[in-house]
Design a protein around this motif. Sequence first.
Motif, PDB file in Angstrom:
ATOM      1  N   HIS C  46     -20.098  36.872 -10.937  1.00 14.41           N
ATOM      2  CA  HIS C  46     -20.119  37.601  -9.686  1.00 14.41           C
ATOM      3  C   HIS C  46     -18.699  37.627  -9.099  1.00 14.41           C
ATOM      4  N   THR C  97     -34.122  39.029  -7.948  1.00 15.11           N
ATOM      5  CA  THR C  97     -32.654  39.058  -7.973  1.00 15.11           C
ATOM      6  C   THR C  97     -32.007  37.691  -7.784  1.00 15.11           C
ATOM      7  N   GLU C  98     -32.804  36.634  -7.746  1.00 18.34           N
ATOM      8  CA  GLU C  98     -32.227  35.302  -7.527  1.00 18.34           C
ATOM      9  C   GLU C  98     -32.847  34.297  -8.479  1.00 18.34           C
ATOM     10  N   VAL C 129     -27.538  35.692  -9.586  1.00 17.16           N
ATOM     11  CA  VAL C 129     -28.058  36.865  -8.877  1.00 17.16           C
ATOM     12  C   VAL C 129     -28.065  38.043  -9.843  1.00 17.16           C
ATOM     13  N   ARG C 130     -28.984  38.973  -9.581  1.00 18.23           N
ATOM     14  CA  ARG C 130     -29.079  40.164 -10.426  1.00 18.23           C
ATOM     15  C   ARG C 130     -28.524  41.344  -9.652  1.00 18.23           C
ATOM     16  N   GLU C 131     -27.549  41.998 -10.251  1.00 16.69           N
ATOM     17  CA  GLU C 131     -26.937  43.167  -9.628  1.00 16.69           C
ATOM     18  C   GLU C 131     -26.789  44.255 -10.673  1.00 16.69           C
ATOM     19  N   ARG C 132     -27.156  45.460 -10.294  1.00 12.22           N
ATOM     20  CA  ARG C 132     -27.079  46.598 -11.223  1.00 12.22           C
ATOM     21  C   ARG C 132     -27.695  46.253 -12.580  1.00 12.22           C
ATOM     22  N   TRP C 135     -27.903  39.939 -14.793  1.00 10.71           N
ATOM     23  CA  TRP C 135     -27.802  38.616 -14.159  1.00 10.71           C
ATOM     24  C   TRP C 135     -26.360  38.125 -14.215  1.00 10.71           C
ATOM     25  N   ARG C 138     -23.436  33.313  -9.798  1.00  8.97           N
ATOM     26  CA  ARG C 138     -23.001  33.410  -8.404  1.00  8.97           C
ATOM     27  C   ARG C 138     -22.365  32.111  -7.923  1.00  8.97           C
TER      28      ARG C 138
END
Lengths: 174, 174, 174
Positions: C46, C97-98, C129-132, C135, C138
């Motif tokens: 991240h 997402t976590e 965290v999951r973004e776009r 994983w 973070r």
Amino acid sequence: MSNDELAQLRRDIQILKDIEEIQRMKHGYFRCVDTGNIAEIAPMLHDDVDVHFIGGTYEWNLKGKQAYLDAMTQSFNPQVVAQHNGHSPEIHILSETEATGFWYLYDNFWNLAEGRYTYGTALYKDRYVRERGRWLIRRTVYRRIYEVVEPMPRDKVPNFTYRWLADPNARIPD
Amino acid sequence: MSNDELAQLRRDIQILKDIEEIQRMKHGYFRCVDTGNIAEIAPMLHDDVDVHFIGGTYEWNLKGKQAYLDAMTQSFNPQVVAQHNGHSPEIHILSETEATGFWYLYDNFWNLAEGRYTYGTALYKDRYVRERGRWLIRRTVYRRIYEVVEPMPRDKVPNFTYRWLADPNARIPD
Amino acid sequence: MSNDELAQLRRDIQILKDIEEIQRMKHGYFRCVDTGNIAEIAPMLHDDVDVHFIGGTYEWNLKGKQAYLDAMTQSFNPQVVAQHNGHSPEIHILSETEATGFWYLYDNFWNLAEGRYTYGTALYKDRYVRERGRWLIRRTVYRRIYEVVEPMPRDKVPNFTYRWLADPNARIPD
């Protein structure tokens, strides 16, 4: 997709969840022995757990949860440095409430009080049962693949710059 | 939930099952090499398996199941103590019948007959194929991350208190 | 099977997929640090990653992806031989997402330039965290279970017969 196919998918998913749960539980077991967190191990054990560890120079043959917890409490004391790495799980789910598992252990164990360094590997053969929605260790057996025991006089003690088991304030920060 | 969504779920489950099956098979491989159980490895190998292990001081370049089994039978003899721990699988399922996998090996190998201790790590890059409902090793390649080779004269042999490969009665009790 | 049951199956599968994806990502991380492949680590982090590694003789306290990548680039140089084996993942998916994860590290680190050999174990406590759709790490924190630091004068350097980090042509053959 028919109801039969859906039922099969549901069973497949349950088996994958069971494997994951058993592996995570045993992973927690290894984490807890080496940090002396025996309280967190208690709920992983069946009340009637059988323990049979066949070392090259020792043998543990224990019946029941309390005997096992007592033995671990005695072993993982502040005069000890311990490393137990469990590799290569082979979990087989036999039914909704029964499973078996192989594990391949690599361990290092420095006993500072008794001046002895033991290391080696071992194969575990475990049996698990599911009770009240939780997988428990019902039987745990291992035999060494190899074992080495070396005397460790004071001038042979490794230069330890940290030992969790000797640190009453040891914790991982959040 | 539409039929398309259900088909996607079914594929997702199959991929998770395939990853689990491949990992469990390779875990059995490591268990079997270090206990000299070569017979149990045979059904894990494709008939045309390619083997290419690039050590610092040796190289295995083998074609076919029998050549590989023969090499393992010769290597994992009673004068040897072996530890092969496979870490960190990264399995990618390419199709219903093809997959790849990285593994991170840590190994110790004491050759008592030749007086040599070799240890180190290596990265495996495997290819797997599925035939008759079973995942097989089609190609297995590794290169060392590091390797150490030390002479081991008699007075440097570790004080082994157990060696599975030298014990004709070695087995894990049920 | 009702729509509720199907929705539950879909959630169960997503959790299993998330655990697998996080584990595979961290496995790649360990592979990449020890082969100096820092570029492949960048997309695992991240932008605002927090790093806090508490060794016995050192402490890393870093903020942000670039600081972390820079520190790794500096550490995993050609004068170093490194082994980082991550054991025993305990991944908990908190939401879509976590997630959190424990890992049990065993590491060896030979610093040839500074003549120092460090080894030991540590417990990681990560947050993901999951973004776009991916994983990311973070937050990553560890504390040692034990650490040993030994001076390594020239005549104590192991007899390395291969070192990936010192080999500009190192790669695994296809």
